[in-house]
Write a protein that holds these residues in place. Structure first.
Motif, mmCIF file in Angstrom:
data_model
loop_
_atom_site.group_PDB
_atom_site.id
_atom_site.type_symbol
_atom_site.label_atom_id
_atom_site.label_comp_id
_atom_site.label_asym_id
_atom_site.label_seq_id
_atom_site.Cartn_x
_atom_site.Cartn_y
_atom_site.Cartn_z
ATOM 1 N N ALA A 42 0.935 -1.276 0.005
ATOM 2 C CA ALA A 42 0.099 -0.022 -0.090
ATOM 3 C C ALA A 42 0.987 1.265 0.099
ATOM 4 C CB ALA A 42 -0.731 -0.038 1.285
ATOM 5 N N PRO A 43 0.467 2.114 -0.659
ATOM 6 C CA PRO A 43 1.238 3.472 -0.978
ATOM 7 C C PRO A 43 0.908 4.047 0.394
ATOM 8 C CG PRO A 43 -0.325 3.612 -2.507
ATOM 9 C CD PRO A 43 -0.494 2.127 -1.924
ATOM 10 N N ILE A 44 1.740 4.766 1.252
ATOM 11 C CA ILE A 44 1.391 5.461 2.409
ATOM 12 C C ILE A 44 2.108 6.800 2.255
ATOM 13 C CG2 ILE A 44 0.487 3.828 3.728
ATOM 14 C CD1 ILE A 44 3.264 3.811 5.215
ATOM 15 N N ARG A 45 1.897 7.680 3.016
ATOM 16 C CA ARG A 45 2.586 8.999 3.400
ATOM 17 C C ARG A 45 3.880 8.672 4.348
ATOM 18 N NH1 ARG A 45 0.428 14.282 3.717
ATOM 19 N NH2 ARG A 45 0.213 13.524 5.853
ATOM 20 N N SER A 46 4.860 9.133 4.186
ATOM 21 C CA SER A 46 6.104 8.954 5.003
ATOM 22 C C SER A 46 5.619 9.780 6.240
ATOM 23 C CB SER A 46 7.320 9.606 4.604
ATOM 24 O OG SER A 46 7.656 8.915 3.234
ATOM 25 N N ALA A 47 5.213 10.948 6.182
ATOM 26 C CA ALA A 47 4.638 11.646 7.536
ATOM 27 C C ALA A 47 3.771 10.918 8.222
ATOM 28 C CB ALA A 47 3.969 13.070 7.026
ATOM 29 N N ASP A 48 2.740 9.761 7.640
ATOM 30 C CA ASP A 48 2.171 9.215 8.552
ATOM 31 C C ASP A 48 2.474 7.751 9.166
ATOM 32 O OD1 ASP A 48 -0.007 10.857 7.739
ATOM 33 O OD2 ASP A 48 -0.705 9.655 5.971
ATOM 34 N N PHE A 49 3.710 7.547 8.740
ATOM 35 C CA PHE A 49 4.500 6.314 9.152
ATOM 36 C C PHE A 49 5.443 6.234 10.379
ATOM 37 C CE2 PHE A 49 7.764 2.997 8.709
ATOM 38 C CZ PHE A 49 7.111 1.963 8.646
ATOM 39 N N ARG A 50 5.362 5.679 11.295
ATOM 40 C CA ARG A 50 6.284 5.958 12.478
ATOM 41 C C ARG A 50 6.806 4.414 12.901
ATOM 42 N NH1 ARG A 50 6.250 7.329 18.184
ATOM 43 N NH2 ARG A 50 4.161 6.830 18.271
#
Ligand SMILES: [Zn+2]
Ligand SMILES: [Zn+2]
Length: 128
Positions: A42-50
């Motif tokens: 799934a494509p996700i935003r790096s800013a949403d990932f931790r």
């Protein structure tokens, strides 16, 4: 908030927001990286990932020079991939998610030998 972890549990992560798009990637690199017919990505935003735990266990492998495939060095679970020219995005390996999801948009890319009967869109290469 979605949560995920690798097979051994040393690496844990969180994704804020929802997973809206899932690509089942049947390309040869993904087949080898997963040891399977395809990768669910799934494509996700790096800013949403931790990464919340075990960042020191993450190792990356580059099958192509500009793309890092990041995995747990302890158990081998693939976690995400990221391209150098798109630092704002990652492609999450959905098999590591612990939170159930029900994404709307799903499709198959680089379809090869695995017989599909799910009625989803199928692309002979990447979807776009
Ligand atoms: Zn692990
Ligand atoms: Zn692939």
């Amino acid at each position: 908030m979605l949560k995920g972890s690798c097979l051994c549990g040393k690496v844990r992560y969180e994704v804020s927001g929802e997973i809206e798009e899932v690509s089942m990637c049947h390309c040869k690199q993904c087949q080898k990286a997963q040891g399977s017919a395809f990768a669910a990505v799934a494509p996700i935003r790096s800013a949403d990932f931790r990464i919340t735990q075990g960042a020191e266990y993450l190792k990356e492998y580059r099958a192509t020079p500009d793309k890092a495939r990041v995995f747990c060095a302890e158990c081998g679970s693939p976690i995400y991939s990221a391209r150098d020219d798109r630092p704002e995005a990652k492609r999450l390996r959905l098999g590591t998610l612990d939170t159930p999801i029900s994404p709307n948009k799903r499709y198959h890319a680089w379809v090869s030998w695995f017989e599909l009967a799910d009625g989803l869109p199928k692309f002979p290469q990447a979807s776009r």
